[in-house]
Design a protein around this motif. Structure first.
Motif, PDB file in Angstrom:
ATOM      1  N   LYS A  98     -95.116 -83.978 -16.667  1.00 19.92           N
ATOM      2  CA  LYS A  98     -95.235 -82.935 -18.042  1.00 19.92           C
ATOM      3  C   LYS A  98     -96.574 -82.287 -18.216  1.00 19.92           C
ATOM      4  CE  LYS A  98     -93.881 -86.790 -20.453  1.00 19.92           C
ATOM      5  NZ  LYS A  98     -93.663 -87.933 -21.519  1.00 19.92           N
TER       6      LYS A  98
ATOM      7  N   LEU B 175     -92.056 -82.911 -23.584  1.00 20.37           N
ATOM      8  CA  LEU B 175     -90.933 -82.346 -23.379  1.00 20.37           C
ATOM      9  C   LEU B 175     -90.319 -81.895 -24.600  1.00 20.37           C
ATOM     10  CD1 LEU B 175     -88.508 -81.543 -21.233  1.00 20.37           C
ATOM     11  CD2 LEU B 175     -87.556 -83.664 -21.549  1.00 20.37           C
ATOM     12  N   GLU B 176     -90.391 -82.676 -25.956  1.00 23.08           N
ATOM     13  CA  GLU B 176     -89.773 -82.040 -27.124  1.00 23.08           C
ATOM     14  C   GLU B 176     -90.381 -80.843 -27.516  1.00 23.08           C
ATOM     15  OE1 GLU B 176     -89.901 -85.103 -30.072  1.00 23.08           O
ATOM     16  OE2 GLU B 176     -88.170 -86.251 -29.237  1.00 23.08           O
TER      17      GLU B 176
ATOM     18  N   ILE C 176     -89.148 -77.709 -25.467  1.00 24.87           N
ATOM     19  CA  ILE C 176     -87.700 -77.274 -25.823  1.00 24.87           C
ATOM     20  C   ILE C 176     -88.180 -76.492 -27.105  1.00 24.87           C
ATOM     21  CG2 ILE C 176     -85.559 -78.076 -26.474  1.00 24.87           C
ATOM     22  CD1 ILE C 176     -86.204 -78.574 -23.558  1.00 24.87           C
TER      23      ILE C 176
ATOM     24  N   LEU D  88     -91.130 -90.530 -10.093  1.00 25.87           N
ATOM     25  CA  LEU D  88     -90.331 -90.453 -11.316  1.00 25.87           C
ATOM     26  C   LEU D  88     -91.325 -89.256 -11.982  1.00 25.87           C
ATOM     27  CD1 LEU D  88     -90.442 -94.217 -12.998  1.00 25.87           C
ATOM     28  CD2 LEU D  88     -88.674 -92.762 -11.956  1.00 25.87           C
TER      29      LEU D  88
ATOM     30  N   PHE E  83     -91.788 -86.195 -11.173  1.00 22.80           N
ATOM     31  CA  PHE E  83     -91.074 -84.933 -11.182  1.00 22.80           C
ATOM     32  C   PHE E  83     -89.553 -85.061 -11.775  1.00 22.80           C
ATOM     33  CE2 PHE E  83     -94.078 -85.011  -7.950  1.00 22.80           C
ATOM     34  CZ  PHE E  83     -94.622 -83.839  -7.649  1.00 22.80           C
ATOM     35  N   GLU E  84     -89.202 -86.447 -12.124  1.00 26.68           N
ATOM     36  CA  GLU E  84     -87.765 -86.546 -12.834  1.00 26.68           C
ATOM     37  C   GLU E  84     -87.965 -85.509 -13.970  1.00 26.68           C
ATOM     38  OE1 GLU E  84     -86.606 -90.333 -13.812  1.00 26.68           O
ATOM     39  OE2 GLU E  84     -85.919 -90.818 -11.735  1.00 26.68           O
ATOM     40  N   VAL E  85     -88.809 -85.526 -14.803  1.00 29.32           N
ATOM     41  CA  VAL E  85     -88.758 -84.836 -16.088  1.00 29.32           C
ATOM     42  C   VAL E  85     -88.540 -83.379 -16.043  1.00 29.32           C
ATOM     43  CG1 VAL E  85     -91.359 -84.078 -16.109  1.00 29.32           C
ATOM     44  CG2 VAL E  85     -89.776 -84.287 -18.260  1.00 29.32           C
TER      45      VAL E  85
ATOM     46  N   HIS F   3     -84.722 -82.848 -16.005  1.00 23.34           N
ATOM     47  CA  HIS F   3     -84.339 -83.537 -17.290  1.00 23.34           C
ATOM     48  C   HIS F   3     -83.069 -82.602 -17.682  1.00 23.34           C
ATOM     49  CE1 HIS F   3     -83.866 -84.891 -21.236  1.00 23.34           C
ATOM     50  NE2 HIS F   3     -84.435 -86.125 -21.021  1.00 23.34           N
ATOM     51  N   PRO F   4     -81.971 -83.030 -18.415  1.00 23.53           N
ATOM     52  CA  PRO F   4     -80.936 -82.101 -18.481  1.00 23.53           C
ATOM     53  C   PRO F   4     -81.257 -81.384 -19.945  1.00 23.53           C
ATOM     54  CG  PRO F   4     -80.125 -84.583 -18.390  1.00 23.53           C
ATOM     55  CD  PRO F   4     -81.696 -84.286 -18.338  1.00 23.53           C
ATOM     56  N   SER F   5     -82.321 -81.564 -20.523  1.00 27.77           N
ATOM     57  CA  SER F   5     -82.672 -80.678 -21.709  1.00 27.77           C
ATOM     58  C   SER F   5     -83.266 -79.326 -21.102  1.00 27.77           C
ATOM     59  CB  SER F   5     -83.583 -81.260 -22.574  1.00 27.77           C
ATOM     60  OG  SER F   5     -84.928 -81.598 -22.019  1.00 27.77           O
TER      61      SER F   5
ATOM     62  N   LYS G 165     -80.498 -77.026 -19.907  1.00 23.81           N
ATOM     63  CA  LYS G 165     -79.938 -76.239 -21.047  1.00 23.81           C
ATOM     64  C   LYS G 165     -80.814 -75.169 -21.164  1.00 23.81           C
ATOM     65  CE  LYS G 165     -76.380 -78.719 -22.938  1.00 23.81           C
ATOM     66  NZ  LYS G 165     -76.296 -79.966 -23.329  1.00 23.81           N
ATOM     67  N   VAL G 166     -81.969 -75.056 -21.166  1.00 27.43           N
ATOM     68  CA  VAL G 166     -82.768 -74.025 -21.196  1.00 27.43           C
ATOM     69  C   VAL G 166     -82.517 -73.171 -20.262  1.00 27.43           C
ATOM     70  CG1 VAL G 166     -85.126 -73.148 -21.347  1.00 27.43           C
ATOM     71  CG2 VAL G 166     -84.544 -75.244 -22.531  1.00 27.43           C
TER      72      VAL G 166
ATOM     73  N   ILE H 124     -80.722 -79.291 -28.808  1.00 26.35           N
ATOM     74  CA  ILE H 124     -81.049 -79.991 -27.292  1.00 26.35           C
ATOM     75  C   ILE H 124     -82.030 -81.023 -27.585  1.00 26.35           C
ATOM     76  CG2 ILE H 124     -82.042 -79.218 -25.378  1.00 26.35           C
ATOM     77  CD1 ILE H 124     -80.969 -76.525 -25.717  1.00 26.35           C
TER      78      ILE H 124
ATOM     79  N   GLU I 237     -80.219 -84.238 -26.219  1.00 28.91           N
ATOM     80  CA  GLU I 237     -80.489 -84.565 -24.863  1.00 28.91           C
ATOM     81  C   GLU I 237     -81.752 -85.522 -24.531  1.00 28.91           C
ATOM     82  OE1 GLU I 237     -78.412 -83.780 -22.371  1.00 28.91           O
ATOM     83  OE2 GLU I 237     -77.327 -82.355 -23.339  1.00 28.91           O
ATOM     84  N   ILE I 238     -82.575 -85.539 -25.555  1.00 29.00           N
ATOM     85  CA  ILE I 238     -83.995 -86.084 -25.450  1.00 29.00           C
ATOM     86  C   ILE I 238     -83.972 -87.487 -26.354  1.00 29.00           C
ATOM     87  CG2 ILE I 238     -86.444 -86.246 -25.620  1.00 29.00           C
ATOM     88  CD1 ILE I 238     -86.037 -83.313 -25.094  1.00 29.00           C
TER      89      ILE I 238
ATOM     90  N   GLU J  16     -97.400 -94.932 -11.056  1.00 33.14           N
ATOM     91  CA  GLU J  16     -96.027 -95.309 -11.705  1.00 33.14           C
ATOM     92  C   GLU J  16     -95.995 -96.735 -11.767  1.00 33.14           C
ATOM     93  OE1 GLU J  16     -93.264 -92.571  -9.953  1.00 33.14           O
ATOM     94  OE2 GLU J  16     -94.255 -90.982 -11.025  1.00 33.14           O
TER      95      GLU J  16
END
Lengths: 305, 335
Positions: free
Chosen positions: A183, A218-219, A222, A240, A242-244, A247-249, A252-253, B54, B58-59, B179
């Motif tokens: 992030k 992330l919020e 968005i 992990l 890089f997982e963000v 992210h599906p959100s 969407k963007v 969203i 989604e979050i 991590e």
């Protein structure tokens, strides 16, 4: 007790004196050697690697960092094949018997101090955050290598290319969000910010008061509703962090804005190659206004890879 | 026992259920992007692809769902393990199940296996959890006393955590070593419905198996022989307890890391309120665990917005002093 203290005091004074004298000797030796043009230059940092490769004369550059041949980190991976790689370790650098070592001014301070103690001249370059920084670093590298004229030529070409970039300045700049592993994003006073703004885009990282690099929830990204997502590529080994970025959100963007632009090697260092990154961004920006169907297709293809 | 007890239990569960609903709603309204509550709930239910919708869908929604489900899993499995092992300190975190599940998950993710085959993540975590339960049972089975169980748990936890750290340190990705803290302390930051889809089915099946333990656990309070004479199959009880714990805890750890103390604290608080009946403790602990983890996940976002404070930090801050207090209580009760 008192005499002990006095003894300690005089010992301290002696040590200090020895320190000053040896420092003075090193300085004198350093300046003496600085007059001559270095003939065996070693670079330990992927950014100084590229500055040195751009400016050095025939046979002047001896070794570059191992990252210089990594296309994900270096904008000149093929040119770098010509030089033996180093891993920025004091021992290996010392054995290369360089008359000048160039590196970044962060990260490997212990190595730099060790090399200086061993009497090797080390010049460090700060991170370039602006086009002026790029010109300054080019001039400085040129002066160190005794290649001032070459540096001025490279700067002139850089300025010509920069002036030649056609950025349409009409209306409000589209909002771009930079997003990397864990992030992180770039705010003001960063090369990425300079590249984004030069492409006629607005970097939202600065709106959150971020200077250099900083984390952006992330919020928050968005809610800023960016018109373009500029993200780092997945690393070759998973984590992990890089997982963000998947992210599906964020998907969407990008479904709305089209395929994200990927940050590559040209974004890493302050070299004239940043202009290629700017050019690519301008192309991506032009696509923002046009129908998006073809880009969605390529985006989904990439996801299936 | 009787009518009044039954009514008390219903009231308790209703109260806990109300708390879970309330905390779930609050959890949806807390986040680094401060959104107006009414507007964000409206966006959650009726939004049309705008940024607020969203963020909510989604979050925040998957995060709250996971907090609820993982909390319920930890509370339920804590209550089930305590009843099954007849040991008040049995808890997935303490006896090494969570740590070995984390090791399984780490191997699945960082070798790249879960990229090729996403189900490998919950399955490997489940395998790790199963191995953890079986090892601890082999070491401290036969109801051999609290100390043996805790020692076996400490041994398994230390070994599994060390292997997890080793695996992450050996990863060529420079972020992997950072991590370690996620896997050892747990977090729900930026989880998505992908994680809900991966973990929920396994957790649900695990819940069903653990819920089936109720009558056997009640009978086991009378001792193994008495339970057997009441027609309780010890083999079936073992199967349900071990597989149910492995499934639900394995899946929970696979998506959120190892979160400690929930399975210890919640059954302890609720046990006197359900008349010490293990069967009733199961449902109550599931609800209580959900409430506790939802509260903890609200806590991490309120205390350090946008900084990913790990959940295990908060559950330990609450859980460890409680645990000490428990120890003092037990000492005082003993002559």
């Amino acid at each position: 007790m008192v005499s002990r203290l006095r003894q300690f005091g005089s010992l301290l004074a002696l040590f200090l004196a020895v320190g000053f004298v040896s420092a003075a000797i090193v300085t004198v030796a350093g300046t003496a050697r600085a007059d001559a043009v270095p003939q065996r230059v070693v670079s330990m940092n992927v950014c100084t690697d590229q500055l040195a490769m751009l400016l050095a004369g025939e046979g002047q550059l001896h070794s570059v960092s191992f990252l210089a041949t990594d296309p994900s980190a270096s904008a000149m991976p093929i040119r770098a094949e010509a030089f033996p790689p180093n891993r920025a370790r004091a021992e290996e650098i010392y054995l290369m018997k360089p008359d000048l070592v160039v590196t970044g001014s962060f990260g490997n301070r212990d190595t730099v101090q060790m090399l200086r103690r061993l009497g090797i001249r080390v010049e460090t370059f700060p991170l370039a955050n602006s086009f002026d920084d790029i010109r300054m670093n080019l001039r400085r590298m040129g002066a160190l290598l005794g290649r001032e004229a070459r540096a001025e030529r490279v700067i002139a070409v850089f300025d010509r290319d920069l002036a030649g970039l056609r950025v349409d300045g009409d209306g409000v700049a589209p909002k771009a969000a930079l997003y990397y592993a864990n992030k992180y994003t770039s705010g003001h006073h960063s090369m990425a910010d300079t590249i984004v703004e030069a492409a006629g885009l607005h970097n939202i990282g600065g709106d959150f008061g971020i200077r250099g690099m900083g984390q952006l929830p992330l919020e928050a990204l968005i809610m800023a509703a960016p018109d373009m997502l500029i993200r780092s590529r997945d690393y070759r080994a998973p984590a992990l962090a890089f997982e963000v970025l998947d992210h599906p959100s964020l998907r969407k963007v990008t479904d709305e804005t089209g395929e994200p632009v990927f940050v590559g090697a040209r974004w890493n260092c302050g070299t004239p190659a940043v202009l290629v990154a700017v050019e690519r961004l301008i192309e991506a920006k032009l696509r923002l206004g046009s129908p998006r169907a073809p880009y969605r297709e390529t985006a989904s293809l990439r996801r299936r890879d | 026992m009787g009518e009044t007890d039954g009514r008390g239990f219903v009231l308790l569960c209703a109260g806990l259920g109300f708390m879970v609903v309330l905390l779930f709603l609050i959890s949806l309204l807390v986040g680094p992007a401060s959104l107006p509550p009414m507007e964000s709930l409206r966006a959650l239910l009726a939004g049309e692809g705008d940024a607020t919708a969203i963020v909510m869908r989604e979050i925040r929604l998957p995060r709250s769902i996971l907090a609820l489900m993982i909390g319920a899993t930890l509370g339920l499995s804590g209550a089930a393990l305590q009843g099954y092992l007849r040991n008040p300190l049995a808890e997935p975190g303490l006896i090494g199940v969570s740590a070995s599940a984390a090791l399984g998950a780490v191997l699945a993710i960082y070798t790249g296996l879960s990229l090729l085959f996403p189900l490998a993540l919950p399955l490997m975590a489940l395998g790790g959890a199963l191995a953890g339960v079986l090892i601890v049972q082999a070491l401290a089975g036969g109801y051999s006393g609290t100390i043996t169980l805790i020692l076996a748990g400490v041994a398994v936890t230390s070994l599994a955590s060390a292997m997890t750290s080793l695996a992450l340190n050996l990863s060529p990705n420079p972020f992997a070593a950072l991590e370690i803290v996620f896997w050892l302390l747990g977090s729900l930051s930026d989880r998505s419905f992908v994680h809900v889809q991966l973990a929920a089915p396994f957790m649900l099946i695990g819940w069903v198996l653990l819920a089936g333990l109720g009558r056997s656990l009640d009978a086991l309070t009378l001792g193994e022989d008495a339970a057997a004479s009441l027609g309780v199959s010890i083999a079936r009880t073992k199967l349900l307890a071990v597989v149910g714990t492995a499934l639900s805890v394995g899946a929970a750890v696979a998506v959120a890391g190892a979160i400690g103390f929930v399975g210890l604290v919640v059954p302890h608080i609720l046990r006197p309120l359900v008349g010490n009946r293990p069967s009733r403790l199961l449902l109550a602990s599931a609800l209580g665990g959900a409430a506790m983890l939802l509260a903890a996940d609200i806590g991490v976002r309120v205390i350090a917005p946008g900084q990913d404070l790990k959940l295990g930090v908060l559950t330990a801050v609450v859980g460890a002093p409680f645990f000490l207090w428990l120890v003092l209580q037990t000492r005082r009760q003993m002559p």
